[in-house]
Design a protein around this motif. Structure first.
Motif, short mmCIF file in Angstrom:
data_model
loop_
_atom_site.label_atom_id
_atom_site.label_comp_id
_atom_site.label_asym_id
_atom_site.label_seq_id
_atom_site.Cartn_x
_atom_site.Cartn_y
_atom_site.Cartn_z
N ALA A 44 5.04 -18.26 15.81
CA ALA A 44 4.01 -17.24 16.01
C ALA A 44 2.69 -17.92 16.33
O ALA A 44 2.53 -19.14 16.20
N MET A 45 1.72 -17.11 16.79
CA MET A 45 0.38 -17.62 17.06
C MET A 45 -0.63 -16.54 16.68
O MET A 45 -0.26 -15.38 16.46
N THR A 46 -1.89 -16.88 16.67
CA THR A 46 -2.94 -15.95 16.29
C THR A 46 -3.68 -15.47 17.53
O THR A 46 -3.53 -16.03 18.63
N GLY A 47 -4.47 -14.41 17.35
CA GLY A 47 -5.27 -13.91 18.46
C GLY A 47 -6.28 -14.93 18.95
O GLY A 47 -6.54 -15.03 20.16
N CYS A 48 -6.86 -15.71 18.06
CA CYS A 48 -7.80 -16.76 18.46
C CYS A 48 -7.11 -17.82 19.30
O CYS A 48 -7.70 -18.34 20.27
N ARG A 69 -6.63 -8.72 18.70
CA ARG A 69 -7.78 -8.94 17.83
C ARG A 69 -8.11 -10.44 17.81
O ARG A 69 -7.24 -11.26 17.50
N PRO A 70 -9.36 -10.79 18.10
CA PRO A 70 -9.73 -12.22 18.14
C PRO A 70 -9.93 -12.80 16.75
O PRO A 70 -11.02 -13.26 16.39
N ASP A 71 -8.88 -12.76 15.95
CA ASP A 71 -8.95 -13.30 14.59
C ASP A 71 -7.63 -13.99 14.27
O ASP A 71 -6.91 -14.41 15.19
N ASP A 72 -7.30 -14.06 13.01
CA ASP A 72 -6.07 -14.75 12.59
C ASP A 72 -4.86 -13.82 12.50
O ASP A 72 -3.88 -14.16 11.83
N SER A 73 -4.91 -12.67 13.16
CA SER A 73 -3.75 -11.77 13.16
C SER A 73 -2.59 -12.41 13.90
O SER A 73 -2.76 -12.96 14.99
#
Length: 471
Positions: free
Chosen positions: A51-55, A97-101
């Motif tokens: 997986a990866m995050t939005g950032c 979302r530009p965060d850790d989602s």
């Protein structure tokens, strides 16, 4: 009755070209060397692999395509809205979302370009499986669609329930992380193909395109007047007869027939077969003496002459004798602006103005006042195509005046007489075909030929022995 989302939108609404481009971005993001670095992401107490995050998504787009943060956020949001990337934390909303989602890549089986039809039966199985798993806790719009499907395909509802139970039974044998991933994948697919009420269907109207139902044209008298005028203009449009087109095509084919290396062969030989690079050496961009076929091509059209480096050089020599070389220099400078570097467009446009267009320019070109005014207006805001009108004017001036005189000049005739005529080194009907190989005779045939030879040789010997015995 099957509702096919892909067929309903039509070819234009699918925007398959846009989908292919987005899929290229997804493939680049999954590249093991230059793509995104995947890692485990924790979702509550469950660890989701790969997986990866939005950032991470936004940072990769910024560094890969050298774009700003806002544009990277827009591109990433478009990939999520079209279902190529789906969220794990809030799977009901396809938002980036530009965060850790945490996010994951959608499996290619669910990509839009695969044209997998979203049928009512598959949607009914999905809703039935979700209804059994959550014990009836569906969204309001899902409950309404569930009841509608139950009435519409009631004759196959037993099959729907059986399939839903079997898929749930199979999913229980997987790990919890895999179950969450599969549920989010399927939910993202149906959010694209069966969006909730009030949400735009991106397969029909696109992300920013207004709905076709809200932009209908009013069928009044003005509308029909415009339609009639459009039809009149279409009927009055000049059209070329098919016979004229075919005649032009035959003329073009006959003109280039002797210059076609496939039909007539390469002189002196085909380098792909003979390994002799003489053909490439004789037809290089700049040579001491061009071949006769190359010089003959210059007389076919003015563009054939300009597209050849040697042709432009010889034409420039002729124009210098005619004191009109500034026309070709201006045309070449405009080509440099049109196909050159973007960072030097302003600089090159200023040089063209100073050398060719300004009052008292050292190489001033003759352009009519209307074209000059339009060009000077465009120079205030330089761009790649600002010189197109002036370039076209000079092009037709050379084509109608200088080019015919060049073909009749002694310079062209002498060059045509002195041009090289390579001699063919290997004669064959079709130079691009390999020589046929003759198969060797079979062993049986060889033995038969040997026996016949022995028999023929034994005949006279036998007669001689019989004669000696009789004596």
């Amino acid at each position: 009755m099957t509702i096919n989302t892909l067929a309903r939108g039509g070819g234009n609404r699918e925007q398959m070209t846009c989908f292919r481009k987005m899929e290229k971005v997804i493939v680049a993001m999954q590249d093991p060397d230059m793509g995104m670095k995947m890692r485990n992401q924790r979702l509550l107490i469950t660890v989701i692999p790969h997986a990866m995050t939005g950032c991470d998504i936004i940072d990769w787009l910024i560094h890969k395509y050298t774009i700003g943060e806002d544009e990277a956020l827009h591109v990433g949001a478009m990939l999520v809205r079209y279902g190529y990337i789906y969220p794990l934390k809030e799977p009901r909303a396809l938002l980036l979302r530009p965060d850790d989602s945490p996010y994951r890549f959608q499996t290619p089986y669910f990509w839009t370009s695969t044209r997998w039809p979203a049928t009512e039966l598959d949607y009914a199985i999905y809703l039935a499986k979700k209804n059994i798993r959550k014990q009836g806790e569906l969204m309001e719009y899902e409950k309404e669609r569930y009841s509608v499907l139950h009435k519409r395909i009631n004759h196959t509802w037993d099959f729907v329930v059986m399939q839903a139970r079997e898929q749930l039974r199979a999913s229980k044998q997987r790990r919890k992380a895999d179950r969450i991933v599969l549920e989010c994948q399927e939910q993202a697919y149906w959010l694209i193909n069966r969006p909730p009420p009030g949400v735009r269907n991106v397969l029909d109207v696109g992300l920013e395109r207004p709905s076709s139902f809200s932009s209908r044209v009013a069928l009044n008298s003005d509308y029909y007047k415009r339609e009639i005028e459009t039809c009149r203009r279409a009927l009055g449009r000049n059209r070329v007869k098919s016979s004229v087109c075919l005649e032009s095509f035959v003329k073009y084919s006959e003109q280039y027939h002797n210059h076609d290396p496939i039909m007539q062969g390469c002189l002196p030989s085909n380098p792909w077969i003979s390994d002799d690079p003489a053909h490439w050496t004789m037809n290089a961009e700049v040579v001491a003496m061009p071949t006769r076929l190359r010089v003959e091509c210059w007389s076919f059209s003015f563009m054939e002459l300009l597209s050849d480096v040697m042709g432009r050089r010889e034409f420039m020599t002729y124009l210098e004798k005619e004191f009109s070389a500034e026309n070709l220099c201006f045309w070449q400078a405009c080509e440099d602006v049109r196909h050159g570097e973007s960072s030097r467009i302003v600089e090159k446009v200023e040089e063209i103005y100073k050398n060719f267009l300004a009052p008292g320019a050292p190489r001033w070109v003759n352009i009519d006042s209307k074209t000059m005014d339009k060009t000077l207006e465009g120079i205030r805001r330089p761009h790649r195509f600002v010189m197109d009108d002036a370039q076209l004017h000079i092009y037709f001036l050379m084509k109608k005046d200088s080019y015919p005189r060049y073909l009749k000049s002694e310079l062209y005739k002498n060059l045509l007489a002195k041009a090289l005529v390579p001699q063919e080194t290997k004669k064959s009907v079709f130079p691009f075909m390999r020589r046929q190989r003759h198969a060797s005779p079979s062993p049986a045939q060889a033995s038969n030929h040997e026996e016949d030879g022995h028999a023929r040789g034994a005949g006279p010997a036998g007669d001689n022995s019989a004669a000696h015995s009789s004596v």
